[in-house]
Design a protein around this motif. Sequence first.
Motif, PDB file in Angstrom:
ATOM      1  N   LEU A  17       0.877  -1.165   0.000  1.00 35.68           N
ATOM      2  CA  LEU A  17       0.000   0.000   0.000  1.00 35.68           C
ATOM      3  C   LEU A  17       0.914   1.215   0.000  1.00 35.68           C
ATOM      4  N   LEU A  18       0.687   2.124  -0.924  1.00 34.35           N
ATOM      5  CA  LEU A  18       1.458   3.361  -1.001  1.00 34.35           C
ATOM      6  C   LEU A  18       0.530   4.479  -0.561  1.00 34.35           C
ATOM      7  N   ARG A  19       0.891   5.156   0.504  1.00 34.73           N
ATOM      8  CA  ARG A  19       0.013   6.108   1.174  1.00 34.73           C
ATOM      9  C   ARG A  19       0.831   7.267   1.724  1.00 34.73           C
ATOM     10  N   PRO A  20       0.152   8.330   2.200  1.00 34.74           N
ATOM     11  CA  PRO A  20       0.903   9.414   2.851  1.00 34.74           C
ATOM     12  C   PRO A  20       1.564   8.909   4.127  1.00 34.74           C
ATOM     13  N   PHE A  21       2.649   9.571   4.529  1.00 36.43           N
ATOM     14  CA  PHE A  21       3.285   9.247   5.798  1.00 36.43           C
ATOM     15  C   PHE A  21       2.351   9.622   6.944  1.00 36.43           C
ATOM     16  N   ARG A  22       2.467   8.885   8.047  1.00 32.66           N
ATOM     17  CA  ARG A  22       1.706   9.146   9.266  1.00 32.66           C
ATOM     18  C   ARG A  22       2.695   9.339  10.412  1.00 32.66           C
ATOM     19  N   ALA A  23       2.225   9.956  11.474  1.00 37.85           N
ATOM     20  CA  ALA A  23       3.087  10.210  12.630  1.00 37.85           C
ATOM     21  C   ALA A  23       3.714   8.923  13.155  1.00 37.85           C
ATOM     22  N   GLN A  24       2.999   7.820  13.114  1.00 34.87           N
ATOM     23  CA  GLN A  24       3.536   6.561  13.640  1.00 34.87           C
ATOM     24  C   GLN A  24       4.665   5.995  12.776  1.00 34.87           C
ATOM     25  N   LEU A  53      10.450  12.631  10.793  1.00 35.36           N
ATOM     26  CA  LEU A  53       9.490  12.436   9.710  1.00 35.36           C
ATOM     27  C   LEU A  53       9.157  13.741   9.004  1.00 35.36           C
ATOM     28  N   GLN A  54       8.956  14.829   9.749  1.00 36.03           N
ATOM     29  CA  GLN A  54       8.612  16.106   9.131  1.00 36.03           C
ATOM     30  C   GLN A  54       9.708  16.567   8.178  1.00 36.03           C
ATOM     31  N   LEU A  55      10.949  16.414   8.577  1.00 40.60           N
ATOM     32  CA  LEU A  55      12.061  16.793   7.720  1.00 40.60           C
ATOM     33  C   LEU A  55      12.095  15.917   6.475  1.00 40.60           C
ATOM     34  N   ALA A  56      11.786  14.645   6.615  1.00 36.66           N
ATOM     35  CA  ALA A  56      11.747  13.731   5.469  1.00 36.66           C
ATOM     36  C   ALA A  56      10.713  14.202   4.462  1.00 36.66           C
ATOM     37  N   VAL A  57       9.559  14.597   4.939  1.00 36.61           N
ATOM     38  CA  VAL A  57       8.488  15.057   4.057  1.00 36.61           C
ATOM     39  C   VAL A  57       8.872  16.386   3.404  1.00 36.61           C
ATOM     40  N   GLU A  58       9.457  17.298   4.173  1.00 38.61           N
ATOM     41  CA  GLU A  58       9.857  18.586   3.617  1.00 38.61           C
ATOM     42  C   GLU A  58      10.937  18.435   2.547  1.00 38.61           C
ATOM     43  N   TRP A  59      11.893  17.523   2.771  1.00 37.77           N
ATOM     44  CA  TRP A  59      12.979  17.338   1.815  1.00 37.77           C
ATOM     45  C   TRP A  59      12.448  16.853   0.483  1.00 37.77           C
ATOM     46  N   CYS A  60      11.375  16.097   0.501  1.00 41.90           N
ATOM     47  CA  CYS A  60      10.808  15.526  -0.723  1.00 41.90           C
ATOM     48  C   CYS A  60       9.641  16.344  -1.244  1.00 41.90           C
ATOM     49  N   SER A  61       9.464  17.566  -0.764  1.00 41.73           N
ATOM     50  CA  SER A  61       8.304  18.354  -1.167  1.00 41.73           C
ATOM     51  C   SER A  61       8.334  18.646  -2.662  1.00 41.73           C
ATOM     52  N   GLY A  62       7.178  18.902  -3.208  1.00 35.70           N
ATOM     53  CA  GLY A  62       7.060  19.248  -4.610  1.00 35.70           C
ATOM     54  C   GLY A  62       6.409  18.162  -5.439  1.00 35.70           C
ATOM     55  N   GLY A  63       6.102  17.057  -4.866  1.00 39.14           N
ATOM     56  CA  GLY A  63       5.454  15.982  -5.600  1.00 39.14           C
ATOM     57  C   GLY A  63       4.765  15.053  -4.639  1.00 39.14           C
ATOM     58  N   PRO A  64       4.134  14.036  -5.152  1.00 44.83           N
ATOM     59  CA  PRO A  64       3.496  13.099  -4.239  1.00 44.83           C
ATOM     60  C   PRO A  64       4.555  12.331  -3.450  1.00 44.83           C
ATOM     61  N   ILE A  65       4.296  12.153  -2.188  1.00 45.53           N
ATOM     62  CA  ILE A  65       5.215  11.463  -1.304  1.00 45.53           C
ATOM     63  C   ILE A  65       4.492  10.238  -0.771  1.00 45.53           C
ATOM     64  N   PHE A  66       5.007   9.067  -1.083  1.00 43.91           N
ATOM     65  CA  PHE A  66       4.360   7.831  -0.673  1.00 43.91           C
ATOM     66  C   PHE A  66       5.191   7.090   0.360  1.00 43.91           C
ATOM     67  N   ALA A  67       4.556   6.759   1.473  1.00 44.91           N
ATOM     68  CA  ALA A  67       5.115   5.789   2.401  1.00 44.91           C
ATOM     69  C   ALA A  67       4.742   4.431   1.818  1.00 44.91           C
ATOM     70  N   VAL A  68       5.681   3.512   1.796  1.00 39.01           N
ATOM     71  CA  VAL A  68       5.443   2.179   1.243  1.00 39.01           C
ATOM     72  C   VAL A  68       5.235   1.219   2.404  1.00 39.01           C
ATOM     73  N   GLU A  69       4.038   0.700   2.493  1.00 40.45           N
ATOM     74  CA  GLU A  69       3.646  -0.168   3.598  1.00 40.45           C
ATOM     75  C   GLU A  69       3.416  -1.581   3.083  1.00 40.45           C
ATOM     76  N   ARG A  70       3.941  -2.545   3.774  1.00 40.10           N
ATOM     77  CA  ARG A  70       3.708  -3.952   3.449  1.00 40.10           C
ATOM     78  C   ARG A  70       2.261  -4.275   3.819  1.00 40.10           C
ATOM     79  N   SER A  71       1.474  -4.722   2.853  1.00 40.27           N
ATOM     80  CA  SER A  71       0.058  -5.004   3.092  1.00 40.27           C
ATOM     81  C   SER A  71      -0.150  -6.094   4.132  1.00 40.27           C
ATOM     82  N   ALA A  72       0.722  -7.083   4.160  1.00 40.56           N
ATOM     83  CA  ALA A  72       0.551  -8.230   5.050  1.00 40.56           C
ATOM     84  C   ALA A  72       0.535  -7.853   6.528  1.00 40.56           C
ATOM     85  N   ASP A  73       1.367  -6.870   6.912  1.00 42.70           N
ATOM     86  CA  ASP A  73       1.447  -6.540   8.339  1.00 42.70           C
ATOM     87  C   ASP A  73       1.430  -5.043   8.642  1.00 42.70           C
TER      88      ASP A  73
END
Length: 179
Positions: A17-24, A53-73
């Motif tokens: 699942l590719l989704r926005p980053f979350r605080a967790q 995490l906030q710095l990670a998101v800011e560094w990649c700003s300007g486009g869609p940013i996807f957190a890559v989550e393993r669907s199984a767990d």
Amino acid sequence: MTEREFPQVNLASERLLLRPFRAQDAADVHAVWQDEAYLRFAPAGHAAAGADLQLAVEWCSGGPIFAVERSADGRLVGHVTLFGTDWTRMVTEIHYWTAPWGRGSGYAAESVRTVARWALITQGIARIALMAVVGNIASIRVAEAAGFRFEGVQRNAAMTRSGRGDLAGYSLIPADLEG
């Protein structure tokens, strides 16, 4: 005229699942940004080792940013973003990383392929560039497994945390998806 932007969407592949980053996700992002294998090829000017995490998101700003989550767990295993998009020419560049606990499973290629297909097919992007430090064999394998085509080497073009290096250039265009 307002600059066009990619929509914020969730994407799914067979195992991810590719989704926005979350605080967790912060602890996992912090762990990745401490990883020696990641830091070796991280761009210079990228966040310092204590990044959050906030710095990670800011560094990649300007486009869609996807957190890559393993669907199984539900575990965060990577990140994919599009950046440097030129909406007049309809070209963009893709960047990714994989968490140490997600490496060797094909998650990076699967997530890069998913985002690239979405951008080319549904967003009308004409070309996606992917640049990898020549010595980063894992990243080169991801580019090739995701269907990107090698274009050449830009000598001395990379500035990583390990120093200067050559960049292998790859691209994917809509015609590459046919067949």
